[in-house]
Design a protein around this motif. Structure first.
Motif, PDB file in Angstrom:
ATOM      1  N   VAL A 139      -9.629   3.658   6.223  1.00  0.00           N
ATOM      2  CA  VAL A 139      -8.196   3.497   5.915  1.00  0.00           C
ATOM      3  C   VAL A 139      -8.177   3.368   4.334  1.00  0.00           C
ATOM      4  O   VAL A 139      -6.941   3.608   3.648  1.00  0.00           O
ATOM      5  N   ASP A 140      -8.911   2.715   3.562  1.00  0.00           N
ATOM      6  CA  ASP A 140      -9.286   2.849   2.145  1.00  0.00           C
ATOM      7  C   ASP A 140      -9.046   4.116   1.751  1.00  0.00           C
ATOM      8  O   ASP A 140      -8.290   4.189   0.651  1.00  0.00           O
ATOM      9  N   ALA A 141      -9.857   4.938   2.186  1.00  0.00           N
ATOM     10  CA  ALA A 141      -9.681   6.517   1.746  1.00  0.00           C
ATOM     11  C   ALA A 141      -8.274   7.267   1.849  1.00  0.00           C
ATOM     12  O   ALA A 141      -7.738   7.736   0.996  1.00  0.00           O
ATOM     13  N   LEU A 142      -7.674   6.675   2.899  1.00  0.00           N
ATOM     14  CA  LEU A 142      -6.354   7.015   3.119  1.00  0.00           C
ATOM     15  C   LEU A 142      -5.342   6.595   2.102  1.00  0.00           C
ATOM     16  O   LEU A 142      -4.631   7.469   1.572  1.00  0.00           O
ATOM     17  N   ILE A 143      -5.492   5.297   2.141  1.00  0.00           N
ATOM     18  CA  ILE A 143      -4.445   4.699   0.929  1.00  0.00           C
ATOM     19  C   ILE A 143      -4.547   5.349  -0.358  1.00  0.00           C
ATOM     20  O   ILE A 143      -3.829   5.637  -1.059  1.00  0.00           O
ATOM     21  N   GLY A 144      -6.104   5.487  -0.748  1.00  0.00           N
ATOM     22  CA  GLY A 144      -6.322   6.236  -1.931  1.00  0.00           C
ATOM     23  C   GLY A 144      -5.762   7.634  -2.409  1.00  0.00           C
ATOM     24  O   GLY A 144      -5.202   8.020  -3.110  1.00  0.00           O
ATOM     25  N   ARG A 145      -5.544   8.303  -1.180  1.00  0.00           N
ATOM     26  CA  ARG A 145      -5.125   9.846  -1.164  1.00  0.00           C
ATOM     27  C   ARG A 145      -3.420   9.755  -1.105  1.00  0.00           C
ATOM     28  O   ARG A 145      -3.003  10.498  -1.829  1.00  0.00           O
ATOM     29  N   ARG A 146      -3.145   8.648  -0.607  1.00  0.00           N
ATOM     30  CA  ARG A 146      -1.380   8.593  -0.590  1.00  0.00           C
ATOM     31  C   ARG A 146      -1.141   8.111  -1.855  1.00  0.00           C
ATOM     32  O   ARG A 146      -0.167   8.817  -2.288  1.00  0.00           O
ATOM     33  N   ALA A 147      -2.049   7.280  -2.482  1.00  0.00           N
ATOM     34  CA  ALA A 147      -1.595   6.796  -3.802  1.00  0.00           C
ATOM     35  C   ALA A 147      -1.663   7.855  -4.966  1.00  0.00           C
ATOM     36  O   ALA A 147      -1.226   7.796  -5.928  1.00  0.00           O
ATOM     37  N   ALA A 148      -2.716   8.860  -4.683  1.00  0.00           N
ATOM     38  CA  ALA A 148      -2.846   9.942  -5.589  1.00  0.00           C
ATOM     39  C   ALA A 148      -1.650  11.037  -5.472  1.00  0.00           C
ATOM     40  O   ALA A 148      -1.629  11.977  -6.388  1.00  0.00           O
ATOM     41  N   THR A 149      -0.966  11.016  -4.559  1.00  0.00           N
ATOM     42  CA  THR A 149      -0.034  12.071  -4.491  1.00  0.00           C
ATOM     43  C   THR A 149       1.407  11.764  -4.731  1.00  0.00           C
ATOM     44  O   THR A 149       1.770  10.307  -5.019  1.00  0.00           O
ATOM     45  N   THR A 151       0.858  -1.102  -0.034  1.00  0.00           N
ATOM     46  CA  THR A 151      -0.031  -0.090  -0.142  1.00  0.00           C
ATOM     47  C   THR A 151       0.835   1.312  -0.102  1.00  0.00           C
ATOM     48  O   THR A 151       1.963   1.111   0.208  1.00  0.00           O
ATOM     49  N   ALA A 152       0.286   2.337   0.027  1.00  0.00           N
ATOM     50  CA  ALA A 152       0.972   3.846  -0.256  1.00  0.00           C
ATOM     51  C   ALA A 152       1.139   4.227   1.152  1.00  0.00           C
ATOM     52  O   ALA A 152       1.830   5.217   1.301  1.00  0.00           O
ATOM     53  N   LEU A 153       0.913   3.641   2.217  1.00  0.00           N
ATOM     54  CA  LEU A 153       1.123   4.274   3.412  1.00  0.00           C
ATOM     55  C   LEU A 153       2.416   4.174   4.028  1.00  0.00           C
ATOM     56  O   LEU A 153       3.319   3.364   3.639  1.00  0.00           O
ATOM     57  N   THR A 154       2.626   5.106   4.904  1.00  0.00           N
ATOM     58  CA  THR A 154       4.308   5.176   5.454  1.00  0.00           C
ATOM     59  C   THR A 154       3.953   4.027   6.367  1.00  0.00           C
ATOM     60  O   THR A 154       3.059   3.544   6.886  1.00  0.00           O
ATOM     61  N   GLU A 155       5.242   3.735   6.965  1.00  0.00           N
ATOM     62  CA  GLU A 155       5.278   2.797   7.851  1.00  0.00           C
ATOM     63  C   GLU A 155       4.734   3.314   9.284  1.00  0.00           C
ATOM     64  O   GLU A 155       4.107   2.549   9.935  1.00  0.00           O
ATOM     65  N   GLY A 156       4.799   4.527   9.466  1.00  0.00           N
ATOM     66  CA  GLY A 156       4.140   5.099  10.815  1.00  0.00           C
ATOM     67  C   GLY A 156       2.590   4.808  10.693  1.00  0.00           C
ATOM     68  O   GLY A 156       1.910   4.666  11.650  1.00  0.00           O
ATOM     69  N   GLU A 157       1.987   5.286   9.239  1.00  0.00           N
ATOM     70  CA  GLU A 157       0.848   5.231   8.843  1.00  0.00           C
ATOM     71  C   GLU A 157       0.046   3.508   9.397  1.00  0.00           C
ATOM     72  O   GLU A 157      -0.945   3.123   9.682  1.00  0.00           O
TER      73      GLU A 157
END
Length: 254
Positions: free
Chosen positions: A244-254, A152-158
């Protein structure tokens, strides 16, 4: 339980070192057949049968047919014993997500596995949390939960924050189930009867003009029958994973 430190770094209690395989053999005492695993198994058996409040060094010693002081040759304190009990109580983690499993299915599987453990052993919820987990099986649970988020596009902290949020939700739901079960035993009412009885009580108490939102809930029959607890768990779990899905989507879009 947190590890102590000295000038050379963290110092683990001997029994915790043994749990990690950092000692070739468990701490020794004079009694044949006594061991750290035997003490932990006996303590878990007491907790399973009579709850965490029944666990004491003297009670565990009695289960093993030993003197209380003999236990301290193997387990240095009750806190140390509790840490080992939690590790044994949780048991092995569900394992990493199977190949081809997406992150959401993986976390759903992980959350349900923890849900099932805590529903079977409510006493785990009553063990005080004195620090981050340091025992092997608990860290195995953490590892497998984090691995669900690989790719996923999440950081390790996320990723870590996601897992903490999820396990907090699972523990909260299990705590609620535990308290409902205790209340049911105290009153003699079946858990399935509690919500309908609550609805009937509210219908007698509330003024629709003062509580219009509650009145609409009653009129819709929401409280007329008890929901399956698993349905409530699924609803909350899905909402968390939606976020979490929404956050992953935002991270992937940046």
């Amino acid at each position: 339980m947190a590890a102590k430190t000295d000038d050379s770094g963290p110092v683990l209690p001997p029994a915790i070192e043994y749990a990690w395989g950092l000692r070739d053999r468990p701490p020794k005492g004079p009694r044949p057949g006594m061991s750290v695993p035997a003490i932990v198994d006996a303590a878990v058996g007491v907790a399973d049968a009579d709850g965490l409040a029944a666990v004491s060094m003297s009670r565990v010693a009695k289960e093993l047919g030993a003197a209380t002081m003999a236990l301290y040759r193997y387990v240095g304190s009750k806190d140390e014993l509790l840490a080992l009990m939690v590790d044994a109580g949780y048991g092995p983690s569900p394992g990493p997500p199977p190949p081809g499993t997406d992150w959401r299915a993986g976390l759903t599987r992980w959350a349900w596995a923890e849900h099932d453990v805590l529903r079977q052993r409510f006493w785990l919820l009553h063990v005080p949390i004195t620090g981050p987990p340091i025992t092997p099986q608990q860290l195995g649970w953490m590892e497998d939960g984090l691995r669900c988020l690989d790719g996923t596009a999440l950081t390790e902290g996320e990723k870590m924050s996601t897992l903490l949020l999820l396990t907090g939700y699972v523990r909260n739901e299990a705590t609620l189930a535990s308290q409902i079960a205790e209340g049911s035993r105290a009153t003699g009412a079946k858990p399935s009867e509690m919500m309908p009885a609550y609805g009937r009580l509210l219908a007698q108490l509330i003024d629709p003009a003062r509580f219009p939102a509650l009145q609409r809930v009653l009129a819709a029959g929401v409280l007329s029958q008890d929901d399956d607890p698993d349905d409530e768990f699924t609803f909350g779990l899905d909402r968390i994973l939606d976020g979490v899905d929404a956050l992953i989507g935002r991270r992937a879009a940046t």
